[in-house]
Write an enzyme that holds these catalytic residues in place. Structure first.
Site, PDB file in Angstrom:
ATOM      1  N   ARG A 102      -5.857  -4.711  -5.686  1.00  0.00           N
ATOM      2  CA  ARG A 102      -4.907  -3.559  -6.080  1.00  0.00           C
ATOM      3  C   ARG A 102      -3.665  -3.973  -5.190  1.00  0.00           C
ATOM      4  O   ARG A 102      -3.778  -4.722  -4.997  1.00  0.00           O
ATOM      5  CB  ARG A 102      -5.488  -2.465  -6.003  1.00  0.00           C
ATOM      6  CG  ARG A 102      -5.326  -2.352  -4.146  1.00  0.00           C
ATOM      7  CD  ARG A 102      -5.901  -0.254  -3.858  1.00  0.00           C
ATOM      8  NE  ARG A 102      -6.103  -0.164  -2.651  1.00  0.00           N
ATOM      9  CZ  ARG A 102      -4.836   0.104  -1.363  1.00  0.00           C
ATOM     10  NH1 ARG A 102      -3.906  -0.027  -1.750  1.00  0.00           N
ATOM     11  NH2 ARG A 102      -5.300   0.625  -0.689  1.00  0.00           N
ATOM     12  N   ASP A 200       1.695  -1.276  10.068  1.00  0.00           N
ATOM     13  CA  ASP A 200       2.123  -1.084   8.224  1.00  0.00           C
ATOM     14  C   ASP A 200       3.206  -0.497   7.493  1.00  0.00           C
ATOM     15  O   ASP A 200       4.238  -1.809   7.669  1.00  0.00           O
ATOM     16  CB  ASP A 200       0.685   0.451   8.301  1.00  0.00           C
ATOM     17  CG  ASP A 200       0.274   0.813   6.773  1.00  0.00           C
ATOM     18  OD1 ASP A 200       0.593   0.004   6.108  1.00  0.00           O
ATOM     19  OD2 ASP A 200      -0.746   1.638   7.123  1.00  0.00           O
TER      20      ASP A 200
HETATM   21 CA    CA Z   1       0.071   0.298   3.716  1.00  0.00          CA
END
Ligand code: CA
Length: 295
Positions: A102, A200
């Site tokens: 995805r 992240d």
């Molecule tokens: Ca992320």
């Protein structure tokens, strides 16, 4: 608006995977996604209210378009979203032949192109890539192989692009040509030991420093262009996913989080997991870029 330097709760939303915050200047609202909750969400700091729109598929990132619509990176490609009509249209498929992948984190560049990468649901090494949606709705493959494409942003002078492929445990930087969008001379700015979390989402502030969310560690770090950590924000939740500046003076730092990956016992200890947080760390962000072209 938050008055504190340390992150506090902005909206208790219990997102599965809150991500992709972007400030909408003309609305003075924050837009962000719940990736596996399949939501677009808007937070109005003037009222504290949250609106959401279900998009019916996993949504990794979103950005405003100059047309007033939104561009989103979803399970199988790039999606045009009309928030007024609450309608969606897939405008460019990406890895549509790979249902085990995805789309994930993304952002618009100064020329109005939207960059977003992919990941395998099982995080298969090297199964993903970084893509760029151009103004004519064609898609370029920018970087491959990638394992878990995550945060990206550009330096204020538009000559560097910062990038995280999370599984490398690194924050990398490229030389960047804003006209062509070409990347070159990849190098590592900072290595993050696994014990300090998974790198992240990120945003670059007005001084050119990178604010990097560390999943699993409950922290956001400010990293200078020389690779030095000069500020650390502590969150009351561990699954910290990304951050973006907003507010009328672009000095409110919004931080997204996730409930994903936490046990029932951990969720009991972190009742705010998946919520949206905000603080005023003493630095300013930059105006977000908008998509320009076919959406
Ligand atoms: Ca992320």
């Amino acid at each position: 608006m938050s008055g504190g330097r340390e992150p506090e709760l902005a909206a208790a939303v219990a997102n599965k995977v809150g991500e992709g915050p972007v400030w909408l200047v003309d609305q003075q609202r924050l837009l962000w996604v719940d990736i596996t909750g399949q939501l677009l969400q808007w937070f109005d700091p003037a009222t504290g209210g949250v609106e959401s729109l279900a998009v019916g598929r996993d949504v990794g990132a979103v950005a405003p378009a100059e047309s007033g619509k939104l561009v989103a990176a979803v399970g199988d490609g790039f999606l045009a979203v009309d928030p007024e009509l609450r309608s969606t249209e897939l405008v460019a498929p990406v890895e549509a032949d790979q249902p085990a992948n995805r789309m994930n984190d993304g952002k618009c560049d100064t020329r109005g192109r939207f960059w977003a990468g992919t990941m395998g649901y099982d995080l298969r090494p090297g199964a993903a890539a970084l893509y760029r949606l151009n103004g004519d709705c064609t898609v370029d493959t920018v970087l491959k192989p990638v394992t878990l494409s995550n945060g990206l942003d550009w330096s204020p002078d538009d000559r560097l692009m910062y990038y995280v492929d999370s599984k490398t445990q690194r924050l990398d930087v490229f030389d960047y040509d804003p006209d062509t969008g070409a990347l070159s001379n990849r190098r590592t700015l900072l290595e993050i030991p696994e014990a300090e979390g998974l790198p992240d989402g990120l945003t670059v502030d007005a001084e050119g420093c990178v604010w990097l969310a560390l999943w699993g560690a409950g922290r956001v770090r400010r990293i200078t262009p020389a690779g030095k950590v000069d500020r650390v924000l502590e969150l009351p939740v561990t699954q910290v996913t990304s951050c973006a500046f907003g507010g009328p003076d672009l000095a409110d730092l919004y931080v997204t989080s996730a409930a994903h990956g936490l046990s029932a016992a951990e969720l009991a200890r972190q009742p705010e997991a998946g919520s949206l947080f905000v603080c005023r760390p003493g630095f300013k962000g930059r105006l977000p870029n908008r998509f320009r072209g076919c959406i």
